[in-house]
Design a protein around this motif. Structure first.
Motif, PDB file in Angstrom:
ATOM      1  N   TYR A   1      -6.379  -7.705  -0.447  1.00  0.00           N
ATOM      2  CA  TYR A   1      -5.118  -8.334  -0.793  1.00  0.00           C
ATOM      3  C   TYR A   1      -5.322  -9.344  -1.916  1.00  0.00           C
ATOM      4  O   TYR A   1      -6.294 -10.081  -1.924  1.00  0.00           O
ATOM      5  CB  TYR A   1      -4.518  -9.045   0.422  1.00  0.00           C
TER       6      TYR A   1
ATOM      7  N   VAL B   1      -1.760  -5.033  -2.880  1.00  0.00           N
ATOM      8  CA  VAL B   1      -2.736  -4.485  -1.950  1.00  0.00           C
ATOM      9  C   VAL B   1      -3.457  -3.340  -2.649  1.00  0.00           C
ATOM     10  O   VAL B   1      -2.824  -2.466  -3.235  1.00  0.00           O
ATOM     11  CB  VAL B   1      -2.059  -3.971  -0.658  1.00  0.00           C
TER      12      VAL B   1
ATOM     13  N   ARG C   1       4.976  -7.825  -0.726  1.00  0.00           N
ATOM     14  CA  ARG C   1       4.667  -6.768  -1.700  1.00  0.00           C
ATOM     15  C   ARG C   1       5.915  -6.357  -2.462  1.00  0.00           C
ATOM     16  O   ARG C   1       5.876  -6.166  -3.678  1.00  0.00           O
ATOM     17  CB  ARG C   1       4.090  -5.544  -0.999  1.00  0.00           C
TER      18      ARG C   1
END
Length: 83
Positions: free
Chosen positions: A39, A30, A23
């Protein structure tokens, strides 16, 4: 997160750390929907190593999918010839 951890054979804590790293580098996003996380993968993101310039995450996923489909059909994955 639990299902991802189980599929990879990792602990939930390790899986959470890996996803946090992905991320942070914008490889994975997300989204929270209700009580669940969904996701997504940024397939346009280039691979990090300079030796792989011009290759995207999408290219890698496509190649892995092709290998997985071949193996599922009973074919052996081809190995790169070493010179």
């Amino acid at each position: 997160m639990r299902s991802v951890a189980v599929a990879l054979g990792l602990t939930e804590r390790t899986t959470a750390a890996v996803i946090a790293d992905l991320r942070a580098e914008a490889y994975v996003r997300v989204r929270r929907r209700g009580r669940h996380n969904h996701y997504g993968v940024n397939q346009r993101k280039p691979l990090r190593r300079s030796a792989h310039s011009g290759v995207t995450v999408g290219d890698l996923l496509s190649a892995l999918g092709s290998v997985a489909a071949s193996v599922a059909d009973g074919a052996q994955p081809r190995e790169k010839k070493r010179v």
